[in-house]
Each structure stands twice: as C-alpha cells, then as structure tokens.
Design a protein around this motif. Structure first.
Motif, PDB file in Angstrom:
ATOM      1  N   GLU A   1      -9.425  -3.431  -1.460  1.00 54.77           N
ATOM      2  CA  GLU A   1     -10.166  -2.166  -1.411  1.00 54.77           C
ATOM      3  C   GLU A   1      -9.208  -0.976  -1.382  1.00 54.77           C
ATOM      4  OE1 GLU A   1     -12.847  -2.199   1.868  1.00 54.77           O
ATOM      5  OE2 GLU A   1     -14.365  -3.408   0.821  1.00 54.77           O
ATOM      6  N   GLN A   2      -8.140  -1.104  -0.593  1.00 54.05           N
ATOM      7  CA  GLN A   2      -7.164  -0.014  -0.499  1.00 54.05           C
ATOM      8  C   GLN A   2      -6.445   0.201  -1.825  1.00 54.05           C
ATOM      9  OE1 GLN A   2      -4.627   0.169   3.202  1.00 54.05           O
ATOM     10  NE2 GLN A   2      -5.622  -1.792   3.586  1.00 54.05           N
ATOM     11  N   TRP A   3      -5.972  -0.889  -2.434  1.00 52.60           N
ATOM     12  CA  TRP A   3      -5.197  -0.759  -3.667  1.00 52.60           C
ATOM     13  C   TRP A   3      -6.057  -0.222  -4.810  1.00 52.60           C
ATOM     14  CZ3 TRP A   3      -2.933  -6.348  -2.947  1.00 52.60           C
ATOM     15  CH2 TRP A   3      -2.080  -6.337  -1.819  1.00 52.60           C
TER      16      TRP A   3
ATOM     17  N   THR B   1       0.833  -1.211   0.000  1.00 53.19           N
ATOM     18  CA  THR B   1       0.000   0.000   0.000  1.00 53.19           C
ATOM     19  C   THR B   1       0.864   1.257   0.000  1.00 53.19           C
ATOM     20  OG1 THR B   1      -1.752  -1.169   1.199  1.00 53.19           O
ATOM     21  CG2 THR B   1      -1.840   1.233   1.204  1.00 53.19           C
TER      22      THR B   1
ATOM     23  N   GLY C   1       0.995   3.810  -3.166  1.00 50.83           N
ATOM     24  CA  GLY C   1       0.635   5.206  -2.949  1.00 50.83           C
ATOM     25  C   GLY C   1       1.745   6.146  -3.369  1.00 50.83           C
TER      26      GLY C   1
ATOM     27  N   GLY D   1      -8.735   1.520  -4.398  1.00 54.96           N
ATOM     28  CA  GLY D   1      -9.084   2.883  -4.023  1.00 54.96           C
ATOM     29  C   GLY D   1      -7.979   3.878  -4.348  1.00 54.96           C
ATOM     30  N   LEU D   2      -6.732   3.498  -4.136  1.00 55.66           N
ATOM     31  CA  LEU D   2      -5.609   4.383  -4.463  1.00 55.66           C
ATOM     32  C   LEU D   2      -5.561   4.672  -5.957  1.00 55.66           C
ATOM     33  CD1 LEU D   2      -2.800   2.903  -2.172  1.00 55.66           C
ATOM     34  CD2 LEU D   2      -3.741   5.212  -2.035  1.00 55.66           C
TER      35      LEU D   2
ATOM     36  N   SER E   1      -9.699  -5.966   2.744  1.00 52.91           N
ATOM     37  CA  SER E   1      -9.335  -4.565   2.878  1.00 52.91           C
ATOM     38  C   SER E   1      -8.173  -4.192   1.964  1.00 52.91           C
ATOM     39  CB  SER E   1      -8.974  -4.268   4.343  1.00 52.91           C
ATOM     40  OG  SER E   1      -8.539  -2.938   4.495  1.00 52.91           O
ATOM     41  N   ALA E   2      -7.252  -5.122   1.758  1.00 54.57           N
ATOM     42  CA  ALA E   2      -6.088  -4.843   0.909  1.00 54.57           C
ATOM     43  C   ALA E   2      -6.514  -4.467  -0.498  1.00 54.57           C
ATOM     44  CB  ALA E   2      -5.166  -6.056   0.873  1.00 54.57           C
TER      45      ALA E   2
END
Length: 202
Positions: free
Chosen positions: A127-129, A65, A69, A131-132, A124-125
């Motif tokens: 979703e985060q990736w 992440t 980012g 999302g970024l 969640s991983a």
C-alpha cells in the motif's frame, strides 16, 4: 558484544528471509548464519523467531519505502524517476548476483497470515509503495484513477521482473520494460495537461 550479536542475527535473518521465506528459515539457520550462541535468540528476542522476523521485515520495508520516496522526490518528471527506479533495481540484482529480490516477496508467498503482525506489514508495504508512486503521478497532473492504475502497473511489473531477472540472471528485461513504462507515464502526463487546457478554455 551483545549488540554485535543482535545485529548479526538481524542481518542474517534478513538475508535468509529474502532467499527462503518464513518457513524456509529455521532457528538453526539463523543461529548458524549469525554465529550466535544458542541461548542468544530468546535473550534478544523474547518472542522468538516470529518477533525477529517481524522486526527484520518491518526494517526492510522502511528501508525500501525511504529509498523509493527519495527517488520519486528527486525528479519532477515521474517518468524519469520511475526509469531510475528500474535501473536501481537492476543494479541491486547485479550487485547481489541475482540471488536476492524484493525483501517481502518470499514472505508473502510463504503464507504470512500465520503471523498476523507479519501479514499486516506485508500488506501495508505494498500500500505504501503503490501510494508513493500514485501520489507522484498525481502531482505531475495525471488523474487519480489513472495514477492508481499506473502505480499498480509499475509495482507489479517490478515484482515480476525481479523474478524473471533472477531466473535468467539478466537485467535486460528490467531495462526494456523501464522504457515502455516510462513512455506510458509520459503519455499520461501529456494527456493530463491537454485535458486541463481544454477545461480552462471552456
């Protein structure tokens, strides 16, 4: 010495999970790969294998992440940033001789629902990736709905291409798709600019 043992166990588990998944990684494998005394696992990780795997997976996700980012933030042009991401993945695969891919893919394929904390980290991983990526595309002027679809495309293609590259021991597919995806993102950014100009002219 205790700190060194704990670190070796974490590093060994991270590699084993990426190669074998959750069920394919046994306590004996972890102890053998880390050269750790048999009693050390529960000393450092009272929750046993599950606690160790959760901690390792959480750290692996945080690392990816952070790097994702940083790559997206380093370029104002998302097409360029995404192209660099594909190149970075290709280099990573070459550096480990095509033996390791995504740090959570083997865990996801190995039914993480048996360990609720692990299942949540994997969900969640992604979703985060995604999302970024989506947020970077939105910042470049791509409408939110298309930005979400493009983010899913990038993430899913990277996951699939890592498998293909490992099977063929060839980075070429990653670089070929990087060009195609980059072109799609460029077109989406341009289309967003045209739409905004049209709205302003009205």
């Amino acid at each position: 010495m205790a700190t060194d043992t704990r670190k070796r166990m974490i590093e060994a588990t991270a590699l084993l999970l990426r190669r074998r998944g959750y069920h394919g990684t046994s306590l004996n494998d972890i102890l053998s790969a880390s050269a750790a005394p048999r009693g050390s696992l529960y000393f450092h990780f009272p929750g046993g294998k599950d606690q160790l795997v959760v901690e390792v997976t959480r750290a692996s996700v945080a690392d990816v992440t952070e790097r994702l980012g940083a790559q997206l933030a380093s370029e104002s042009d998302p097409a360029v940033a995404v192209h660099h991401i594909y190149q970075s993945v290709a280099r990573m695969l070459e550096d480990n001789e095509f033996s390791l891919g995504c740090p959570i893919a083997p865990v996801v394929l190995d039914a993480p629902n048996e360990v609720p904390d692990l299942e949540e980290i994997c969900r969640s991983a992604f979703e985060q990736w995604i999302g970024l990526l989506r947020d970077a595309f939105i910042r470049a002027g791509i409408p939110e709905r298309r930005a979400q679809a493009l983010a899913l495309l990038v993430e899913s293609s990277l996951e699939g291409l890592m498998v293909i590259a490992r099977a063929t021991r060839d980075r070429t597919p990653l670089l070929a798709v990087a060009n195609e995806v980059g072109a799609l993102i460029e077109q989406a950014v341009l289309a967003g600019k045209v739409a905004r100009r049209a709205e302003t002219a009205v």
